[in-house]
Write an enzyme that holds these catalytic residues in place. Structure first.
Site: not given
Length: 600
Positions: A33, A35, A173, A178
């Site tokens: 994941d 960001e 998030h 995540d």
């Protein structure tokens, strides 16, 4: 020519893992994941989070902030909790990316909305000059949309799926949190498809592509097929009689690897709607191994012609062929016929469609003003001329405007164009084409060009077919490299354009001895009538394609396998003729050169 059949009937046995791929329990997944500073392609990564798992066991975790060297928007900072101050001392992407690639090496990348995360990874690899590893990729969004019903979850967001599957970590998030939640979602989704026969990563990928369970369940039909060239049949049993002999052949295909090709019909790579329908109707597969890929191609053509399978795309009436004939009368004309007779006249073709025949005839009428009427004319008794004579589209032999000898010379030019040299037609049309272009009558010029192209295409096909049809026997061989196996000689015996025998000489065999055995056992092929081949045009053209490959060696030939030097023009030569002729063509005329070998 007929190979032993290999029948595969429906069964309920599970394929071996070697046939199907990597078992899910042995597949290492790297759930990742990211960001970022936003959703646009130009935005930068701010955090990596990844979990490596195999067989339900966590093998390692990877987490780091990344300095994006750009400002993080306030809305993104509120959503992720990652601020400019937090990433100020973090390593840049050129330090983090190599470490992540090392961590994920040899795994299958998994992400929730994989297009987003993998897209960022690929773009950063390209920007930093790192080659993108050949990762397998799995998207849990696509998997959830395929597995879960609409009344189970309102959407497929990660937070929704985490609540539905009661994951140990709540997504918030932040990249590692995540990624941990996505691991639990992945495992839950895999459990849901276990009872549907999905046991490997490859099958899980196919499941996300919405391959129906009924279609996927038939993959076992390919399990026992050989990895050899050959022909395969999808068949349907007669439900009323119950006798396997009363089965209907639905589809015929050929392949260099029967098992691999048949397996592909039960994956998402097969997207043709009619084939999806055919697989639903089929009750089994039959396979017939062949000696060589060419043998398989020819056998496929013959089986389609013999059985007319309803799911094969083919000519509606493949046996109906058209020929152009120069009639034998006082003032010959062009005639469209469907039969070739041994009557000493000139035939040109064949054509599969009437429109092709009409285009070639119109090209000849555009180039040469021979008569188009069907009236039987007398050499000594004149008759009234038609409107075409007044339009200068016919030399009017009917009213004596041209002598018998002069008309004979004109017909001989047409015969030369059809059988030996297409340049007279090109030169005859040159002035007219230039005039149409100069007058900006482009539609008429395009029509003329299309007819001329049809003539040149037909001439190429005619000479390729007739050159092979005129050879009583050709024995040829080609050395074929086979990846993962020993190299071998492919040998073929061709008689009057028909494949009469095929064989293979493997290491340790004497190719000449194999060739002699093939000649002794080859099919007897009677000499065909006129310029016709002893096989279908499609078969002879496939044989010509193989013979014209680099590396083919002629062992024996009975006849002349040759084309007229100017019987076929390349595109460049055609342009040269229409623009005023080429120096090579003029030199050929001066030298009086006649024919060239077909393999030059």
């Amino acid at each position: 020519m007929e190979a032993a059949g290999h029948k595969v009937r429906p069964n309920t046995l599970q394929d071996s893992f070697d046939d199907l791929g990597v078992p899910l329990a042995e597949t290492t997944f790297c759930v990742v994941d990211l960001e970022t500073t936003g959703g646009a392609e130009t935005d930068a990564i701010t955090e990596f989070g990844a979990v490596k798992v195999c067989g339900g066991e966590v093998l390692g975790e990877f987490q780091t902030l990344v300095n994006p060297h750009t400002h993080i928007p306030p809305l993104v900072a509120v959503l992720t909790g990652i601020t400019n101050q937090m990433v100020a001392a973090a390593p840049p992407i050129d330090q983090v990316l190599p470490a992540f690639l090392e961590f994920a090496q040899g795994t299958v990348l998994v992400a929730h909305n994989a297009r987003f995360d993998v897209g960022f990874l690929r773009r950063n690899c390209a920007a930093l000059g790192y080659p993108w590893p050949k990762f397998g990729v799995l998207d849990t969004v696509a998997l959830a949309r395929t597995i879960l019903l609409a009344d189970e979850v309102p959407d497929c967001r990660l937070s929704t799926l985490a609540r539905y599957f009661h994951t140990a970590v709540t997504p918030d998030h932040r990249a590692l949190h995540d990624a941990r939640a996505t691991v639990d979602v992945l495992h839950a989704l895999i459990e849901r498809v276990g009872n549907l026969g999905v046991g490997t990563y490859e099958e899980l990928r196919e499941f996300t592509r919405k391959v129906s369970p009924q279609r996927r369940s038939k993959r076992s039909w390919a399990k026992d097929l050989p990895e050899e060239p050959g022909v395969y049949f999808f068949v349907a049993d007669d439900q009323l009689s119950g006798d396997p002999a009363d089965r209907q052949i639905l589809y015929v295909g050929k392949s260099g690897n029967l098992r691999k090709r048949v397996r592909s019909y039960f994956t998402a790579s097969e997207k043709r709607p009619r084939i999806e329908e055919m697989i639903r109707v089929a009750t089994g597969v039959e396979a017939h191994p062949c000696q060589t890929p060419l043998h398989a191609e020819v056998t496929e053509l013959r089986m389609i012609a013999a059985h007319a399978p309803r799911y094969n795309r083919r000519s509606k009436f493949p046996e109906r062929q058209h020929w152009i004939k120069i009639t034998a009368e006082a003032f010959p004309r062009l005639s469209r016929v469907t039969q070739v007779r041994d009557d000493g006249t000139t035939y040109f073709g064949p054509f599969g469609r009437r429109q092709q025949t009409d285009d070639v005839i119109d090209a000849l009428y555009d180039a040469f003003p021979i008569r188009q009427c069907t009236t039987k004319l007398s050499r000594t008794r004149p008759s009234p001329s038609c409107a075409l004579a007044g339009m200068h589209r016919c030399v009017a032999p009917c009213d004596g405007s041209v002598s018998f000898e002069g008309y004979g010379d004109l017909v001989e030019q047409v015969r030369t164009t059809l059988t030996r040299d297409v340049r007279p037609a090109c030169r005859a049309l040159r002035a007219r084409l230039r005039r149409l272009v100069a007058e900006q009558r482009y539609e008429e010029a395009e029509l003329l060009r299309r007819r001329l192209s049809a003539l040149l295409d037909a001439a190429r096909r005619f000479h390729r077919v007739t050159s092979l049809a005129g050879c009583a026997q050709i024995v040829a061989a080609r050395w074929e490299a086979r990846p993962g196996s020993s190299d071998e000689w492919h040998l073929h015996v061709i008689r009057h354009g028909r494949l009469a025998a095929a064989g293979v000489a493997r290491p340790g065999d004497v190719p000449q001895a194999v060739a002699r055995m093939l000649v002794a056992t080859a099919e007897t092929v009677p000499e065909p009538t006129g310029p016709r081949s002893a096989a279908t045009v499609e078969e002879t053209l496939r044989i010509a394609d193989w013979l014209e490959q680099p590396g083919v060696r002629l062992i024996d030939i009975d006849g002349d396998w040759a084309w007229p030097l100017y019987g076929v023009l390349s595109h460049e030569a055609l342009v040269g003729e229409l623009l005023g002729g080429s120096p090579e063509a003029d030199q050929g005329e001066k030298d009086g050169t006649g024919e060239r070998p077909a393999w030059d």
